[in-house]
Design a protein around this motif. Structure first.
Motif, PDB file in Angstrom:
ATOM      1  N   ILE A 248       0.986  -1.358   0.096  1.00 49.02           N
ATOM      2  CA  ILE A 248       0.041  -0.102  -0.191  1.00 49.02           C
ATOM      3  C   ILE A 248       0.950   1.116   0.121  1.00 49.02           C
ATOM      4  O   ILE A 248       1.893   1.139   0.561  1.00 49.02           O
ATOM      5  CB  ILE A 248      -1.079  -0.035   1.085  1.00 49.02           C
ATOM      6  N   PHE A 249       0.134   2.356  -0.582  1.00 50.00           N
ATOM      7  CA  PHE A 249       1.014   3.641  -0.381  1.00 50.00           C
ATOM      8  C   PHE A 249       0.557   4.381   0.802  1.00 50.00           C
ATOM      9  O   PHE A 249      -0.453   4.695   1.142  1.00 50.00           O
ATOM     10  CB  PHE A 249       0.642   4.284  -1.641  1.00 50.00           C
TER      11      PHE A 249
ATOM     12  N   PRO B  75      -0.882   8.437  -0.512  1.00 47.67           N
ATOM     13  CA  PRO B  75      -1.333   8.199  -1.783  1.00 47.67           C
ATOM     14  C   PRO B  75      -1.199   9.777  -2.567  1.00 47.67           C
ATOM     15  O   PRO B  75      -2.256  10.670  -1.933  1.00 47.67           O
ATOM     16  CB  PRO B  75      -2.513   7.627  -2.232  1.00 47.67           C
ATOM     17  N   SER B  76      -0.706   9.954  -3.694  1.00 51.82           N
ATOM     18  CA  SER B  76      -0.883  11.214  -4.001  1.00 51.82           C
ATOM     19  C   SER B  76      -1.609  11.260  -5.462  1.00 51.82           C
ATOM     20  O   SER B  76      -1.971  12.642  -5.846  1.00 51.82           O
ATOM     21  CB  SER B  76       0.723  11.781  -4.483  1.00 51.82           C
ATOM     22  N   ASN B  77      -1.925  10.206  -6.022  1.00 48.66           N
ATOM     23  CA  ASN B  77      -2.756  10.354  -7.361  1.00 48.66           C
ATOM     24  C   ASN B  77      -3.958   9.286  -7.222  1.00 48.66           C
ATOM     25  O   ASN B  77      -3.911   8.374  -6.216  1.00 48.66           O
ATOM     26  CB  ASN B  77      -1.929  10.159  -8.668  1.00 48.66           C
TER      27      ASN B  77
ATOM     28  N   GLN C 200      -2.596   5.616  -7.173  1.00 48.32           N
ATOM     29  CA  GLN C 200      -2.303   5.064  -5.801  1.00 48.32           C
ATOM     30  C   GLN C 200      -3.387   5.059  -4.653  1.00 48.32           C
ATOM     31  O   GLN C 200      -3.511   3.996  -3.803  1.00 48.32           O
ATOM     32  CB  GLN C 200      -1.160   6.105  -5.258  1.00 48.32           C
ATOM     33  N   LYS C 201      -4.322   5.734  -4.937  1.00 49.29           N
ATOM     34  CA  LYS C 201      -5.727   5.511  -3.721  1.00 49.29           C
ATOM     35  C   LYS C 201      -6.306   4.557  -4.508  1.00 49.29           C
ATOM     36  O   LYS C 201      -6.899   3.837  -3.481  1.00 49.29           O
ATOM     37  CB  LYS C 201      -6.721   7.105  -4.174  1.00 49.29           C
TER      38      LYS C 201
ATOM     39  N   SER D 171      -5.110   1.841  -5.872  1.00 47.64           N
ATOM     40  CA  SER D 171      -4.570   0.447  -5.594  1.00 47.64           C
ATOM     41  C   SER D 171      -4.908   0.196  -3.900  1.00 47.64           C
ATOM     42  O   SER D 171      -5.208  -0.764  -3.609  1.00 47.64           O
ATOM     43  CB  SER D 171      -3.340   0.731  -5.673  1.00 47.64           C
ATOM     44  N   ASN D 172      -4.693   1.421  -2.925  1.00 45.59           N
ATOM     45  CA  ASN D 172      -5.085   1.171  -1.710  1.00 45.59           C
ATOM     46  C   ASN D 172      -6.456   0.794  -1.492  1.00 45.59           C
ATOM     47  O   ASN D 172      -6.750  -0.044  -0.607  1.00 45.59           O
ATOM     48  CB  ASN D 172      -4.801   2.536  -0.972  1.00 45.59           C
TER      49      ASN D 172
END
Length: 111
Positions: A42-43, A46-48, A51-52, A54-55
């Motif tokens: 997980i990130f 998350p910045s983009n 990433q969000k 994916s989480n």
């Protein structure tokens, strides 16, 4: 067509609920190995959108065991394992209930 949608939703729901429980049992057996895998996957910030998303995907598929394990880290090793096993049993019972409620209501809607 509605029967195909019903079966697809039923299958996806069963997979999601069973994967959550199985990953929880892997954390119970393997401990930090699986927790570290989740932490690495997980990130943290998350910045983009990728990433969000994916989480969110990781949380939906294998996140409950990790979160329960984090809450139980304040206890000793033996107590943590017993409480985690109890939490997994409760999660299994709740997963069966959730599956039956969702599938029953979808069956009422599509039949």
């Amino acid at each position: 067509m509605s029967l195909v949608i019903l079966e697809a939703i039923k299958t996806i729901l069963a997979y999601l609920l069973s994967i959550q429980i199985m990953y929880g049992f892997l954390i119970l057996i393997l401990g930090n190995v699986m927790s570290n895998f989740y932490s690495a996957a997980i990130f943290q910030e998350p910045s983009n959108v990728f990433q969000k998303s994916s989480n969110v995907f990781m949380a939906l598929t294998i996140g409950s065991g990790y979160m329960i394990n984090l809450k139980l880290m304040k206890y000793s090793w033996f107590i943590r394992k017993v409480l985690f096993l109890l939490a997994l049993i409760i999660q299994g019972i709740l997963s069966i209930i959730i599956y039956q409620v969702v599938y029953g209501s979808l069956k009422i809607l599509f039949y």
